[in-house]
Write an enzyme that holds these catalytic residues in place. Sequence first.
Site, PDB file in Angstrom:
ATOM      1  CD  GLU A 129      -2.335   8.471   1.089  1.00  0.00           C
ATOM      2  OE1 GLU A 129      -2.784   7.441   1.631  1.00  0.00           O
ATOM      3  OE2 GLU A 129      -3.052   9.359   0.605  1.00  0.00           O
ATOM      4  CB  THR A 181      -9.158   5.225  -3.036  1.00  0.00           C
ATOM      5  OG1 THR A 181      -9.603   5.810  -1.807  1.00  0.00           O
ATOM      6  CG2 THR A 181      -8.282   6.222  -3.760  1.00  0.00           C
TER       7      THR A 181
END
Lengths: 308, 308
Positions: A129, A181
């Site tokens: 991530e 994002t």
Amino acid sequence: MDSVRVFAPATVANLGPGFDVLGLAVTGPGDVVEARRTDAPGVVIEEITGDDGRLTHDPAKNTAGVAAAEALRIIGAQGGVALRLHKNMPLGSGLGSSAASAAAAAWAVAILHQFEDKSALMPACLAAEASVSGYHADNVAPALLGGMVLIKGYRPLQLQTIPIPKKLVIVLVTPRFELPTAKARSVVPQSVPLCDMIINNGHLAAMIAACFRDDAIEFGKAVVDAIVEPARAALIPAFSTVKSAALGQGAFGCSISGAGPTVFAVCDSRPAGERVGEAMRAAFSAAGLESAVNVAVPDMAGARRIAG
Amino acid sequence: MDSVRVFAPATVANLGPGFDVLGLAVTGPGDVVEARRTDAPGVVIEEITGDDGRLTHDPAKNTAGVAAAEALRIIGAQGGVALRLHKNMPLGSGLGSSAASAAAAAWAVAILHQFEDKSALMPACLAAEASVSGYHADNVAPALLGGMVLIKGYRPLQLQTIPIPKKLVIVLVTPRFELPTAKARSVVPQSVPLCDMIINNGHLAAMIAACFRDDAIEFGKAVVDAIVEPARAALIPAFSTVKSAALGQGAFGCSISGAGPTVFAVCDSRPAGERVGEAMRAAFSAAGLESAVNVAVPDMAGARRIAG
């Protein structure tokens, strides 16, 4: 075992008041990773489907590749792994797409090596991530472990599974509109007014209490976010009308899933969820946006082997 | 009934990560209000003891007076009330002294009029707190209702009682040093770094989970406050050494009670609490401050009638 197929679910991060500390795995589309042992060390990504050719095959820059490499290291495995990655949810949708790929890849590597401790793979998923969207666990933890996960703290990483109200139905409506994002993160205020923090804190505590009281309605009513939702709402066309449509049809709460643009609503039955989902879809449609509706329930298994 | 005596307990607000949203009533010294019905409307404060003459007898400026007047109004009572207020805890100590007086006065008025709904008296208690230290419920709610109370939201006021781990022991050490609430409030940052909010949020959620899991140890470990404690610690001489002493003797967590200067620590047995309390007292003493130690458990009754 020489090869394995692993599925990992979509996830709803934040859940309103729980920015960066709460995440929930949900049923519906998720990612699939096929992994094959190789004699040569390291990770190779042989194929990616469902991404319209947009994801890199460079294993050092792809969340599945990073997670697989870290998992090999954590396990202390000999040899390497070749991956085929099948994306079944849209990129940049706020459903934890990169986290699902990471969790599936890490768990696939673990299965190939008869390694059974999911929690020990969390650093691999977090590293993955971090390579694409920052060091946060609110998607990867539930994608890997299933259910609802509280990230109590990051240094060191402390996770807790939280019980989920049995009647909880989560309606996910994803407009055909990508919100990177990085852009969604850029609008998050780095400094929060104390009064807004108090609003979120009261609702976060009430959400945890509702979980233990098995109360889906109070869970939904605790979906309040005075901090991040107002900042991100401006990035999602028609958000306020979609939210109003959800609440107008009886949803107990409604906010942005993760970084968006998926909007989620909380109901306590599937029929109510279908009705709310249709109202939300119609509201996006009135603003000129097509959307996909998923009337979901919690996914309690997280990453798991599937047939084929 | 023409007269009544009511006790209300001390309270620990914030409890680490729960600024303005959590409060806990504790055993030990509390305030006592004697109330007598009068034919004349309004509130008279006839006597105050235990305050060294520092509190005003003006009922419009004293929390007991304000709470009593508002309670009379809420109940729709004929006539008025005369109060005698006995302060049994130090002023400005972070133990909810003004809240205890307010809760006791409101409940005394209710008993005189056979009014039994404690929750309906909350606005009276909040008005009293607002008259001296701001509109916050984290002391008055538990002082009135007992136990641990979550303030989910303020507009409208939404309260929830949270279960408490059975083994919870709260050690309260109050240095002989007054910290006016207004001064303690003035150092609270009005703007909070997002990263610190995430730390507090994770621990707040973990604290609620620990309550439902009946886990006093995890409750104590969730006593972490990255926001208000650092700001207020500078106002309390020797705070860091007192906290270190508590943790060094096995307390699971330690922070500032309400606005301070009382420091509280979490233990899971009375012997551990005695040991921790003595270490904290010695640490204050080494810094030249005398202190009073109360090894307490939760007070589940809140404001209640007492004999005499």
